[in-house]
Design a protein around this motif. Structure first.
Motif, PDB file in Angstrom:
ATOM      1  N   ASN A  41      -5.468  -2.313  -3.580  1.00 11.27           N
ATOM      2  CA  ASN A  41      -6.429  -3.449  -2.867  1.00 11.27           C
ATOM      3  C   ASN A  41      -5.444  -4.442  -2.527  1.00 11.27           C
ATOM      4  OD1 ASN A  41      -8.256  -5.354  -1.681  1.00 11.27           O
ATOM      5  ND2 ASN A  41      -9.844  -4.530  -3.271  1.00 11.27           N
ATOM      6  N   LEU A  42      -4.739  -4.867  -1.387  1.00 13.68           N
ATOM      7  CA  LEU A  42      -3.862  -5.756  -1.246  1.00 13.68           C
ATOM      8  C   LEU A  42      -4.611  -7.088  -1.347  1.00 13.68           C
ATOM      9  CD1 LEU A  42      -0.791  -6.621  -0.765  1.00 13.68           C
ATOM     10  CD2 LEU A  42      -0.924  -6.255   1.526  1.00 13.68           C
ATOM     11  N   THR A  43      -5.605  -7.035  -0.483  1.00 13.39           N
ATOM     12  CA  THR A  43      -6.262  -8.444  -0.301  1.00 13.39           C
ATOM     13  C   THR A  43      -6.728  -9.145  -1.511  1.00 13.39           C
ATOM     14  OG1 THR A  43      -6.905  -7.640   1.941  1.00 13.39           O
ATOM     15  CG2 THR A  43      -8.347  -9.630   1.053  1.00 13.39           C
ATOM     16  N   THR A  66      -9.264   2.774  -0.249  1.00 14.07           N
ATOM     17  CA  THR A  66      -8.440   3.897   0.494  1.00 14.07           C
ATOM     18  C   THR A  66      -8.022   3.549   1.808  1.00 14.07           C
ATOM     19  OG1 THR A  66     -10.594   4.454   1.522  1.00 14.07           O
ATOM     20  CG2 THR A  66     -10.168   5.609  -0.567  1.00 14.07           C
ATOM     21  N   ASP A  67      -6.707   4.237   2.314  1.00 20.82           N
ATOM     22  CA  ASP A  67      -6.214   4.070   3.671  1.00 20.82           C
ATOM     23  C   ASP A  67      -7.101   4.770   4.678  1.00 20.82           C
ATOM     24  OD1 ASP A  67      -5.383   6.698   3.563  1.00 20.82           O
ATOM     25  OD2 ASP A  67      -3.420   6.119   3.097  1.00 20.82           O
ATOM     26  N   GLU A  68      -6.356   4.502   5.903  1.00 14.58           N
ATOM     27  CA  GLU A  68      -7.101   5.058   6.824  1.00 14.58           C
ATOM     28  C   GLU A  68      -7.195   6.731   6.823  1.00 14.58           C
ATOM     29  OE1 GLU A  68      -2.925   4.856   8.272  1.00 14.58           O
ATOM     30  OE2 GLU A  68      -4.289   3.696   7.027  1.00 14.58           O
ATOM     31  N   ASP A  69      -6.602   7.381   5.956  1.00  4.14           N
ATOM     32  CA  ASP A  69      -6.896   8.801   5.881  1.00  4.14           C
ATOM     33  C   ASP A  69      -7.681   8.954   4.559  1.00  4.14           C
ATOM     34  OD1 ASP A  69      -4.974   9.212   7.990  1.00  4.14           O
ATOM     35  OD2 ASP A  69      -3.213   8.964   6.884  1.00  4.14           O
ATOM     36  N   GLY A  70      -8.147   8.229   4.007  1.00  9.51           N
ATOM     37  CA  GLY A  70      -8.879   8.150   2.674  1.00  9.51           C
ATOM     38  C   GLY A  70      -8.025   8.529   1.312  1.00  9.51           C
ATOM     39  N   TYR A  71      -6.755   8.184   1.355  1.00 10.09           N
ATOM     40  CA  TYR A  71      -5.802   8.145   0.248  1.00 10.09           C
ATOM     41  C   TYR A  71      -6.148   6.839  -0.509  1.00 10.09           C
ATOM     42  CZ  TYR A  71      -2.249  10.425  -2.404  1.00 10.09           C
ATOM     43  OH  TYR A  71      -1.448  10.972  -3.600  1.00 10.09           O
ATOM     44  N   PRO A  72      -6.212   7.042  -1.779  1.00 12.67           N
ATOM     45  CA  PRO A  72      -6.321   5.831  -2.675  1.00 12.67           C
ATOM     46  C   PRO A  72      -5.185   4.862  -2.719  1.00 12.67           C
ATOM     47  CG  PRO A  72      -6.820   7.893  -3.881  1.00 12.67           C
ATOM     48  CD  PRO A  72      -6.541   8.322  -2.717  1.00 12.67           C
ATOM     49  N   THR A  73      -5.328   3.570  -2.710  1.00 12.61           N
ATOM     50  CA  THR A  73      -4.380   2.766  -2.551  1.00 12.61           C
ATOM     51  C   THR A  73      -4.711   1.347  -2.861  1.00 12.61           C
ATOM     52  OG1 THR A  73      -2.526   1.792  -1.069  1.00 12.61           O
ATOM     53  CG2 THR A  73      -5.022   1.915  -0.155  1.00 12.61           C
ATOM     54  N   GLU A 122      -2.492 -13.915 -18.354  1.00 14.97           N
ATOM     55  CA  GLU A 122      -3.608 -13.363 -17.875  1.00 14.97           C
ATOM     56  C   GLU A 122      -3.446 -11.997 -17.344  1.00 14.97           C
ATOM     57  OE1 GLU A 122      -5.767 -16.013 -15.480  1.00 14.97           O
ATOM     58  OE2 GLU A 122      -5.101 -17.865 -16.167  1.00 14.97           O
ATOM     59  N   TYR A 123      -4.648 -10.983 -17.327  1.00  8.13           N
ATOM     60  CA  TYR A 123      -4.738  -9.892 -17.124  1.00  8.13           C
ATOM     61  C   TYR A 123      -5.814  -9.509 -16.227  1.00  8.13           C
ATOM     62  CZ  TYR A 123      -1.345  -7.921 -20.520  1.00  8.13           C
ATOM     63  OH  TYR A 123      -0.307  -7.551 -21.284  1.00  8.13           O
ATOM     64  N   GLU A 124      -5.387  -8.623 -15.094  1.00  7.06           N
ATOM     65  CA  GLU A 124      -6.463  -8.165 -14.305  1.00  7.06           C
ATOM     66  C   GLU A 124      -6.302  -6.957 -13.873  1.00  7.06           C
ATOM     67  OE1 GLU A 124      -9.644  -8.395 -13.086  1.00  7.06           O
ATOM     68  OE2 GLU A 124      -9.376 -10.485 -12.749  1.00  7.06           O
ATOM     69  N   ARG A 125      -7.572  -6.289 -13.449  1.00  6.97           N
ATOM     70  CA  ARG A 125      -7.154  -4.941 -12.822  1.00  6.97           C
ATOM     71  C   ARG A 125      -8.167  -4.923 -11.387  1.00  6.97           C
ATOM     72  NH1 ARG A 125      -7.603   0.035 -16.859  1.00  6.97           N
ATOM     73  NH2 ARG A 125      -5.689  -0.575 -18.316  1.00  6.97           N
ATOM     74  N   PHE A 126      -7.721  -4.151 -10.523  1.00  8.19           N
ATOM     75  CA  PHE A 126      -8.619  -4.054  -9.124  1.00  8.19           C
ATOM     76  C   PHE A 126      -9.168  -2.641  -9.198  1.00  8.19           C
ATOM     77  CE2 PHE A 126      -5.786  -7.800  -8.500  1.00  8.19           C
ATOM     78  CZ  PHE A 126      -6.659  -8.681  -8.579  1.00  8.19           C
ATOM     79  N   ASP A 127     -10.084  -2.187  -8.636  1.00  9.34           N
ATOM     80  CA  ASP A 127     -10.314  -0.940  -8.101  1.00  9.34           C
ATOM     81  C   ASP A 127      -9.554  -0.680  -6.851  1.00  9.34           C
ATOM     82  OD1 ASP A 127     -12.254  -0.540 -10.117  1.00  9.34           O
ATOM     83  OD2 ASP A 127     -14.019  -1.239  -8.805  1.00  9.34           O
ATOM     84  N   GLU A 128      -9.061   0.641  -6.900  1.00  6.40           N
ATOM     85  CA  GLU A 128      -8.438   1.069  -5.673  1.00  6.40           C
ATOM     86  C   GLU A 128      -9.386   1.255  -4.535  1.00  6.40           C
ATOM     87  OE1 GLU A 128      -4.670   3.428  -6.796  1.00  6.40           O
ATOM     88  OE2 GLU A 128      -6.349   4.594  -6.844  1.00  6.40           O
TER      89      GLU A 128
END
Length: 457
Positions: A48-50, A39-46, A31-37
């Motif tokens: 989506n851990l949840t 941003t952290d508290e500084d607005g930097y892309p990261t 199975e494959y999945e992708r998630f949109d990134e």
């Protein structure tokens, strides 16, 4: 009768994958999945851990209910250089910071003023200055930039071990994650570097266990052997290590081309570190010499420019076949023509100049110049070792011109390609198994192809 399977979550920066392997390590489900990134508290892309956590639990719970499979083991292969910090209740305290997130120069200055010189620390840890890619520097930054968060941390877990923790509740550290350019490990002492103890970073890191360790967990009424997770690069190396008896170099190509030497017998030199070499770690804690080249990234940028210059589609390069006549024209009066955008090279000109009127000629020129860089990177990984076997996997293993030219310039080596799209996932399944692999494993499972060096007349 149910098929007994090993389940693996294989988590990349882009694709999140879930596999089931049978007892012969054949893939029976994916199975494959992708998630949109986010941003952290500084607005930097990261990451989506949840979303990643929820997906992993949902997929696993769903598969448990499928009557045709009996999951006997679960393991995790993930990209490295990423930490999840949890409090005493097991709750994550920060975003999953992106390893490309820039750090201020003051952090480096503070660190190396205390523990320098930089060259010596890089040498013994096998870790050049790489910012957040050094997870040790990530922790140092967190301690001094966000001390209130740092004090709440019960455990800092590398991503593979965090996913294991989600299912087991048992916090551990593991060699391949600790030893991959983290700045944490002193390869001479075979222990954490002294700075880790002086900064009390070691108190945030759980006990180190073997990559082979499994923990029997009663999960929803079923006893499953849960692995502790493994760094994806080290995982991808395992099928080769377990099925090849003679020394070899593995070149894993993609955005980065990583030349991996698991038969290194010495510490890195300062010159090797300056030339983009570093250490990864095998599952037994021994160093793996690695030489990096931003090959795929540079290729993508140059193809975009060439396609526009010759007014062809950006997919046109996929149709170009190796032409011996064009190759001879290029090497007759060879000069470097490409100025790289993301690679530093002493040979490149101040600006790109293309004298050709056909895309095919320019493409052969580009590939030759990239192959010369790749050859240098491979030989850096070899060092003084006597290694005559070379395996290429990843995107460039299908590029006929790349392989033909590389076989020409590395004519003293036996070159083979493999289709290792399952590499890191399969390695994660293998590491928690005692199965011995037969010598023909790569041929059966990895579409192994051997190449003979071209002899040009």
């Amino acid at each position: 009768m149910k098929t007994k399977v090993t389940a693996v979550f294989d988590i990349g920066r882009t694709n999140k994958k879930f596999f089931l392997f049978d007892s012969g390590f054949q893939e029976v489900h994916r199975e494959y999945e992708r998630f949109d990134e986010i941003t952290d508290e500084d607005g930097y892309p990261t990451e989506n851990l949840t979303a990643l956590e929820n997906w992993a639990k949902e997929v696993f719970d769903k598969i448990l209910e499928i009557s045709e499979y009996e999951i006997t083991a679960l393991n995790f292969s993930c990209y490295g250089a990423s930490l999840v910090h949890v409090d005493e209740n097991g709750k994550s305290l920060t975003p999953l910071y992106n390893y490309m997130k820039p750090l201020k120069d003051g952090i480096y200055d503070s660190f190396y003023n205390k523990y320098g010189p930089e060259n010596e620390i890089s040498r013994v840890t096998g870790s050049p200055r790489l910012g957040m890619l050094n997870t040790g520097m990530h922790l140092y930054w967190l301690k001094y930039e966000k001390p209130e968060v740092f004090e709440k941390i019960k455990y800092s877990l590398h991503l593979p071990q965090y996913l294991s923790y989600l299912f087991t509740g048992v916090p551990v550290s593991e060699y391949t994650s600790i030893g991959c350019h983290t700045l944490l490990w002193d390869y001479e002492k075979n222990d954490y570097h002294v700075w880790v103890y002086q900064e009390r970073i070691n108190q945030k890191l759980p006990p180190i266990v073997s990559s082979r360790k499994t923990i029997p967990i009663n999960y929803k009424g079923k006893t499953i052997q849960m692995g502790v997770g493994i760094h994806d690069s080290s995982s991808a190396l395992l099928p080769y290590i377990r099925s090849i008896s003679k020394p070899f170099i593995l070149v894993s190509t993609g955005t980065w081309s990583i030349s991996i030497n698991p038969f290194n017998s010495s510490m890195l030199t300062l010159k090797e570190i300056e030339n983009n070499s570093l250490f990864n770690m095998r599952i037994d804690g021994s160093p793996v010499k690695v030489s990096r080249l931003f090959l795929g990234n540079e290729y993508k940028l140059q193809i975009k420019t060439l396609s526009k210059y010759f007014t062809v589609s950006e997919d046109y390069h996929k149709t170009v076949k190796f032409d011996q006549g064009i190759f001879f024209e290029i090497i007759k009066d060879f000069v470097h023509m490409f100025k790289w955008s993301s690679i530093a090279s002493d040979d490149m000109p101040e600006e790109t100049k293309i004298p050709y009127d056909k895309f095919e000629h320019a493409y052969h020129q580009l590939m030759l110049e990239l192959v010369l860089l790749q050859e240098k990177s491979i030989r850096a990984a070899i060092g003084n070792e006597k290694i005559k076997r070379l395996y290429i996997d990843g995107g460039f293993s299908d590029n006929e011109i790349f392989i033909q030219l590389l076989s020409q310039y590395l004519g003293d080596m036996k070159l083979s390609t493999t289709d290792a799209s399952l590499g890191s996932a399969l390695g994660a399944a293998l590491v928690i198994s005692d199965t011995l692999l037969e010598p023909k494993f790569l041929k059966k499972n990895y579409a192994l192809k051997k190449y003979r060096t071209l002899i040009f007349n």
